[in-house]
Motif scaffolding. Structure first.
Motif, PDB file in Angstrom:
ATOM      1  N   MET A 113     -36.498 -46.407  23.296  1.00 13.18           N
ATOM      2  CA  MET A 113     -36.299 -45.597  22.073  1.00 13.18           C
ATOM      3  C   MET A 113     -37.053 -44.259  22.109  1.00 13.18           C
ATOM      4  SD  MET A 113     -36.175 -48.519  19.095  1.00 13.18           S
ATOM      5  CE  MET A 113     -37.532 -47.821  18.311  1.00 13.18           C
ATOM      6  N   ARG A 114     -36.900 -43.553  23.235  1.00  9.43           N
ATOM      7  CA  ARG A 114     -37.668 -42.304  23.359  1.00  9.43           C
ATOM      8  C   ARG A 114     -36.862 -41.040  23.050  1.00  9.43           C
ATOM      9  NH1 ARG A 114     -40.687 -45.406  27.099  1.00  9.43           N
ATOM     10  NH2 ARG A 114     -39.053 -45.324  28.682  1.00  9.43           N
ATOM     11  N   SER A 115     -35.510 -41.117  23.159  1.00 14.09           N
ATOM     12  CA  SER A 115     -34.745 -39.870  23.011  1.00 14.09           C
ATOM     13  C   SER A 115     -33.434 -40.094  22.265  1.00 14.09           C
ATOM     14  CB  SER A 115     -34.473 -39.263  24.391  1.00 14.09           C
ATOM     15  OG  SER A 115     -33.859 -40.211  25.219  1.00 14.09           O
ATOM     16  N   VAL A 116     -32.967 -39.005  21.623  1.00 15.32           N
ATOM     17  CA  VAL A 116     -31.721 -39.029  20.846  1.00 15.32           C
ATOM     18  C   VAL A 116     -30.875 -37.852  21.304  1.00 15.32           C
ATOM     19  CG1 VAL A 116     -30.713 -38.825  18.532  1.00 15.32           C
ATOM     20  CG2 VAL A 116     -32.892 -40.019  18.829  1.00 15.32           C
ATOM     21  N   PHE A 117     -29.574 -38.074  21.427  1.00 18.69           N
ATOM     22  CA  PHE A 117     -28.674 -36.976  21.782  1.00 18.69           C
ATOM     23  C   PHE A 117     -27.622 -36.809  20.679  1.00 18.69           C
ATOM     24  CE2 PHE A 117     -24.869 -35.212  23.846  1.00 18.69           C
ATOM     25  CZ  PHE A 117     -25.413 -34.023  24.295  1.00 18.69           C
ATOM     26  N   LEU A 118     -27.485 -35.577  20.180  1.00 21.92           N
ATOM     27  CA  LEU A 118     -26.535 -35.290  19.108  1.00 21.92           C
ATOM     28  C   LEU A 118     -25.184 -34.906  19.714  1.00 21.92           C
ATOM     29  CD1 LEU A 118     -28.875 -33.095  16.848  1.00 21.92           C
ATOM     30  CD2 LEU A 118     -28.527 -35.574  16.742  1.00 21.92           C
ATOM     31  N   PRO A 143     -40.121 -42.145  14.012  1.00 24.73           N
ATOM     32  CA  PRO A 143     -41.174 -41.139  14.211  1.00 24.73           C
ATOM     33  C   PRO A 143     -41.698 -41.068  15.645  1.00 24.73           C
ATOM     34  CG  PRO A 143     -41.941 -42.977  12.840  1.00 24.73           C
ATOM     35  CD  PRO A 143     -40.485 -43.176  13.021  1.00 24.73           C
ATOM     36  N   ALA A 144     -41.458 -42.119  16.454  1.00 24.94           N
ATOM     37  CA  ALA A 144     -42.001 -42.109  17.823  1.00 24.94           C
ATOM     38  C   ALA A 144     -41.070 -41.428  18.827  1.00 24.94           C
ATOM     39  CB  ALA A 144     -42.289 -43.547  18.268  1.00 24.94           C
ATOM     40  N   VAL A 145     -39.898 -40.998  18.376  1.00 31.71           N
ATOM     41  CA  VAL A 145     -38.965 -40.356  19.322  1.00 31.71           C
ATOM     42  C   VAL A 145     -39.575 -39.066  19.871  1.00 31.71           C
ATOM     43  CG1 VAL A 145     -36.830 -38.968  19.321  1.00 31.71           C
ATOM     44  CG2 VAL A 145     -36.775 -41.330  18.561  1.00 31.71           C
TER      45      VAL A 145
END
Ligand code: SF4
Length: 386
Positions: A113-118, A143-145
């Motif tokens: 759960m380290r990164s998000v891609f839009l 909040p940890a992303v």
């Protein structure tokens, strides 16, 4: 931009693509398809209409992931692969979470759960206020992303102010991928990229000045045989002025559902051979200067995955790799080209691996592959990779 259509929530959604470097990211779809959709070489969204997802639908998607993560963590203690089907169905029914959202949450949880891609092709086309609402929801729920990334068109960023870009950075957007493709205005125009070299430079500099990491994609082969040198030199010049965090190589392939395919078949576009592309890359790397970018060759379509490194210190190493390929006897080039496209070789020296080489030589013999027909075979292979 068109007014958002009123629509019912269709459930958790994901788009068709993400950069290879986002393989472990949570994908959050905020628009569908590409608002430009005219690039001659691009097959991804042809025939699909662009639309903006209502903000409340995107927020619902994020909430579904957040609730799934709580379930995975608190109720199942992270042991999600041990959940039986009946329990899972009952939990999803009780909580109203979509199966698709839960599966994505499981994968993301397992990846840390380290990164998000839009998604999709150009999230920055949204008004900044709306993007900020999505970013705020993401940082509030997770909040940890460490990284939130999006694709964007240079033309879109060119129209945003530096202040808006800084606001996006402050609210969590810390990496952007832009398809430079070329720094040559002639190539950009022929390919209907809808942006000029100067706009590319201004947009890229704006991203960097906002403190956002920037990946610029350079497309070897995009100029064909006729503008090969101009493409390499002008692209290097644009990138020298931007000094992006990453320069990513993504070699041209021409699938049948692109306008470029028609240009190629009618003779208006003269496609480069593998060897010509290696010469183009040599010219490109030689002209990169005064930058501190990291070069990545992280796409399956690239002939030389080992062509990676940090500027300026690895420039000489990259030139040596390109010259090594250029200096190989024809039969050795053929063995490497075939082995690489079979997924057996990740670097030039792997062609000396006895077992792998034997497999490649058998395939070359069985299918009658030679230096005369290798380009046709590669073209067929590469258009299937997309
Ligand atoms: S902007 Fe990107 S996604 Fe849209 S058509 Fe061009 S290359 Fe394809």
């Amino acid at each position: 931009m068109n007014k958002e259509p009123e629509e019912a929530y269709r459930g958790f959604e994901q788009g068709p693509i993400r950069p290879p470097s986002e393989a472990f990211s949570l994908l959050i779809r905020i628009t569908r398809n590409c608002p430009w959709n005219r690039c001659a070489f691009c097959p991804v969204y042809k025939g699909s209409h662009f639309s903006v997802r209502p903000l409340e639908h995107v927020l619902k998607d994020i909430e579904q992931i957040a609730r799934s993560i709580s379930l995975i963590h608190l109720r199942f203690g992270g042991e999600v692969y041990a959940i039986d089907e009946m329990t899972l169905n009952r939990v999803l029914q009780d909580t109203g979470i979509d199966l698709q959202a839960f599966i994505c949450a499981v994968n993301w949880y397992s990846a840390g759960m380290r990164s998000v891609f839009l998604q999709d092709a150009n999230s920055l086309v949204l008004p900044t206020e709306k993007l900020l609402s999505v970013l705020n929801k993401l940082t509030q729920c997770f909040p940890a992303v460490q990284r939130i990334t999006s694709y964007a068109r240079a033309q879109t960023i060119y129209k945003k102010s530096l202040e808006e870009m800084k606001q996006l950075r402050e609210h969590g957007l810390n990496r952007i991928h832009i398809g430079l493709e070329s720094g040559s205005d002639k190539v950009l125009k022929f390919m209907k990229k809808g942006v000029t070299k100067e706009q590319h430079i201004e947009a890229g500099q704006k991203v960097m000045n906002a403190g956002i990491e920037l990946s610029e994609y350079y497309m070897p082969g995009l100029a064909g045989k006729e503008l090969l040198e101009e493409h390499a030199i002008e692209s290097a010049d644009a990138l020298n002025k931007i000094n992006p965090t990453f320069i990513r190589l993504r070699t041209l392939a021409i699938p049948t559902n692109t306008p470029l395919y028609e240009e190629w078949k009618s003779g208006n576009f003269k496609k480069c051979t593998d060897e010509e592309i290696v010469h183009e890359l040599l010219c490109f790397i030689e002209h990169l200067d005064g930058i501190s970018s990291i070069i990545k060759s992280d796409h399956i379509l690239n002939l030389l995955p080992e062509l990676e490194g940090k500027f300026p210190e690895d420039k000489g190493k990259m030139i040596t790799i390109l010259n090594e390929f250029i200096g190989l006897p024809d039969q050795e080039k053929l063995i490497f080209q075939v082995g690489r496209r079979m997924g057996l070789f990740d670097n030039l020296s792997e062609r000396m691996d006895v077992k792998k080489r034997a497999v490649v030589e058998r395939v070359i013999k069985q299918y009658g592959i030679s230096n005369d027909n290798i380009e046709d075979i590669i073209n067929q292979f590469m258009s299937r990779m997309l």
